[in-house]
Enzyme design. Structure first.
Site, PDB file in Angstrom:
ATOM      1  N   ASN A  87      -5.183  12.996  -1.177  1.00 48.14           N
ATOM      2  CA  ASN A  87      -4.193  12.035  -1.681  1.00 48.14           C
ATOM      3  C   ASN A  87      -3.544  11.375  -0.476  1.00 48.14           C
ATOM      4  O   ASN A  87      -2.740  11.997   0.211  1.00 48.14           O
ATOM      5  CB  ASN A  87      -3.150  12.781  -2.534  1.00 48.14           C
ATOM      6  CG  ASN A  87      -1.993  11.893  -2.948  1.00 48.14           C
ATOM      7  OD1 ASN A  87      -2.057  10.666  -2.818  1.00 48.14           O
ATOM      8  ND2 ASN A  87      -0.933  12.508  -3.450  1.00 48.14           N
ATOM      9  N   LYS A  89      -1.449   9.000  -0.364  1.00 41.73           N
ATOM     10  CA  LYS A  89      -0.072   8.519  -0.594  1.00 41.73           C
ATOM     11  C   LYS A  89       0.077   7.112   0.001  1.00 41.73           C
ATOM     12  O   LYS A  89      -0.859   6.326  -0.087  1.00 41.73           O
ATOM     13  CB  LYS A  89       0.937   9.529  -0.022  1.00 41.73           C
ATOM     14  CG  LYS A  89       0.689  10.936  -0.562  1.00 41.73           C
ATOM     15  CD  LYS A  89       1.770  11.931  -0.274  1.00 41.73           C
ATOM     16  CE  LYS A  89       1.375  13.285  -0.845  1.00 41.73           C
ATOM     17  NZ  LYS A  89       2.402  14.299  -0.678  1.00 41.73           N
ATOM     18  N   HIS A 135       2.421  12.946 -10.449  1.00 44.85           N
ATOM     19  CA  HIS A 135       2.670  13.630  -9.167  1.00 44.85           C
ATOM     20  C   HIS A 135       4.178  13.857  -9.027  1.00 44.85           C
ATOM     21  O   HIS A 135       4.980  13.016  -9.442  1.00 44.85           O
ATOM     22  CB  HIS A 135       2.136  12.770  -8.014  1.00 44.85           C
ATOM     23  CG  HIS A 135       2.153  13.493  -6.704  1.00 44.85           C
ATOM     24  ND1 HIS A 135       3.308  13.652  -5.976  1.00 44.85           N
ATOM     25  CD2 HIS A 135       1.173  14.116  -6.014  1.00 44.85           C
ATOM     26  CE1 HIS A 135       3.023  14.349  -4.885  1.00 44.85           C
ATOM     27  NE2 HIS A 135       1.737  14.638  -4.881  1.00 44.85           N
ATOM     28  N   GLU A 190       6.152  13.516  -6.657  1.00 44.01           N
ATOM     29  CA  GLU A 190       6.907  12.448  -5.976  1.00 44.01           C
ATOM     30  C   GLU A 190       7.229  11.318  -6.942  1.00 44.01           C
ATOM     31  O   GLU A 190       8.268  10.667  -6.823  1.00 44.01           O
ATOM     32  CB  GLU A 190       6.101  11.940  -4.760  1.00 44.01           C
ATOM     33  CG  GLU A 190       6.153  12.958  -3.625  1.00 44.01           C
ATOM     34  CD  GLU A 190       4.989  12.907  -2.656  1.00 44.01           C
ATOM     35  OE1 GLU A 190       4.231  11.914  -2.646  1.00 44.01           O
ATOM     36  OE2 GLU A 190       4.831  13.887  -1.898  1.00 44.01           O
ATOM     37  N   GLU A 216       0.788  21.880  -8.775  1.00 45.33           N
ATOM     38  CA  GLU A 216       1.384  21.576  -7.477  1.00 45.33           C
ATOM     39  C   GLU A 216       2.861  21.956  -7.498  1.00 45.33           C
ATOM     40  O   GLU A 216       3.708  21.153  -7.912  1.00 45.33           O
ATOM     41  CB  GLU A 216       1.283  20.072  -7.195  1.00 45.33           C
ATOM     42  CG  GLU A 216      -0.114  19.557  -7.032  1.00 45.33           C
ATOM     43  CD  GLU A 216      -0.115  18.366  -6.083  1.00 45.33           C
ATOM     44  OE1 GLU A 216      -0.758  18.457  -5.030  1.00 45.33           O
ATOM     45  OE2 GLU A 216       0.560  17.373  -6.377  1.00 45.33           O
ATOM     46  N   GLY A 251       4.267  19.282   1.050  1.00 40.83           N
ATOM     47  CA  GLY A 251       4.757  18.739   2.312  1.00 40.83           C
ATOM     48  C   GLY A 251       5.736  19.647   3.034  1.00 40.83           C
ATOM     49  O   GLY A 251       6.493  19.194   3.895  1.00 40.83           O
ATOM     50  N   SER A 258       0.706  21.938   0.609  1.00 43.00           N
ATOM     51  CA  SER A 258       0.551  22.512   1.954  1.00 43.00           C
ATOM     52  C   SER A 258      -0.786  23.242   2.156  1.00 43.00           C
ATOM     53  O   SER A 258      -0.830  24.270   2.820  1.00 43.00           O
ATOM     54  CB  SER A 258       1.721  23.444   2.286  1.00 43.00           C
ATOM     55  OG  SER A 258       2.928  22.705   2.345  1.00 43.00           O
TER      56      SER A 258
HETATM   57  P1  PGA Z   1       0.682  18.239   0.978  1.00 37.31           P
HETATM   58  O1  PGA Z   1       0.764  17.305  -0.340  1.00 37.31           O
HETATM   59  O2  PGA Z   1      -0.754  18.708   1.082  1.00 37.31           O
HETATM   60  O3  PGA Z   1       1.073  17.335   2.099  1.00 37.31           O
HETATM   61  O4  PGA Z   1       1.629  19.368   0.762  1.00 37.31           O
HETATM   62  C1  PGA Z   1       0.095  17.663  -1.511  1.00 37.31           C
HETATM   63  C2  PGA Z   1       0.304  16.582  -2.547  1.00 37.31           C
HETATM   64  O5  PGA Z   1       1.341  15.928  -2.554  1.00 37.31           O
HETATM   65  O6  PGA Z   1      -0.574  16.354  -3.395  1.00 37.31           O
END
Ligand code: PGA
Length: 259
Positions: free
Chosen positions: A13, A15, A98, A100, A170, A176, A216
């Site tokens: 992803n 982003k 997601h 976010e 997730e 993150g 992560s």
């Molecule tokens: P990350 O993000 O691997 O940077 O923790 C995962 C995601 O947002 O799908």
């Protein structure tokens, strides 16, 4: 013993990262590394990259998709992108819900349900993201939250349609943060999701649905995660942006290449 055919899947992803040139540089490096024993590889691109990348790399073995879509079919929604536009631009899948988007854009489970419907109607595979916050985990609400996210988001999805859906667990506290869930927590939550799907649809259907873990994931923890019975793949944010780290993750099953 039930045998399943859940092919391992790694989804990057990106982003809000990468210009066209940066994406081309990444793919020129990635494509020669792909071999048939690898998991399936999906990349969730920013909208601006969808057409140029999916048309240039149509036969690369990589599947391209988007990170969001609008819940309407078309209309006066300035700045928005519909499911059929995604399909037209070469998207085969789309991330929906997601954390976010839930957090920064106040996406509710009801809205997410509408987006899933639009994606399914357009023939774009939805990857539904669910997961509890830190606070919810600390107050023992993880099961309730994830169950209710699944329940509401899938409220209009039929038994036939669910076969097209991929689920991503997730946990918000792991995204993150450099604090991934342990493989055993991931397995426990994936079992919860599969149990929910079995009750809601059927055991056989639930056994066929891929459930990914995200939050992560790095080269160091990818293979341990993938050893868990109900972890069918990984959703990777940060570590999908740099070729050397993404390469190690897609090679998780061949440790001499991943190290
Ligand atoms: P990350 O993000 O691997 O940077 O923790 C995962 C995601 O947002 O799908």
């Amino acid at each position: 013993m039930i045998t399943t055919a859940r092919r391992p899947l790694i989804v990057g992803n990106w982003k809000m990262h990468k210009t066209r040139q940066e994406a081309l540089d990444f793919l020129e490096g990635l494509i020669p590394l792909i071999h048939p024993s690898m998991p399936e590889i999906y990349l969730a691109l920013p909208y601006t990259l969808l057409y140029p990348i999916s048309s240039s790399y149509a036969n690369s073995g990589i599947t391209f998709g988007a990170q969001n879509l609008n819940e309407h079919g078309e209309g006066p929604f300035t700045g928005e992108i519909s499911a059929s536009m995604l399909k037209d631009a070469g998207a085969s899948f789309v991330l929906i819900g997601h954390s976010e988007r839930r957090r920064h854009y106040q996406e509710s489970n009801e809205l997410i349900s509408k987006k899933i419907h639009r994606a399914l109607m357009a023939g774009v595979t939805p990857i539904l993201c669910v997961g509890e916050s830190d606070e919810e985990r600390k107050t023992q609400l993880s099961y309730d939250i994830v169950t209710s996210q699944l329940d509401q988001a899938l409220s209009k999805v039929s038994a036939e349609e669910i076969k097209q859906v991929i689920i991503a667990y997730e946990p918000v506290w792991a995204i993150g943060t450099h604090q991934p869930a342990s493989p055993s927590i991931a397995e426990e939550m994936h079992q919860l999701c599969r149990h929910y799907l079995a009750l809601r649809y059927s055991h056989a259907i639930a056994q066929g649905i891929r459930i990914l873990y995200g939050g992560s994931v790095r080269a160091e923890n990818a293979s341990k995660m993938m050893e868990e019975e109900n972890v069918d793949g990984l959703l990777i944010g940060n570590a999908s942006l740099v070729l050397s780290s993404f390469e190690k993750i897609i090679n998780y099953s061949t440790p001499h290449l991943a190290s």
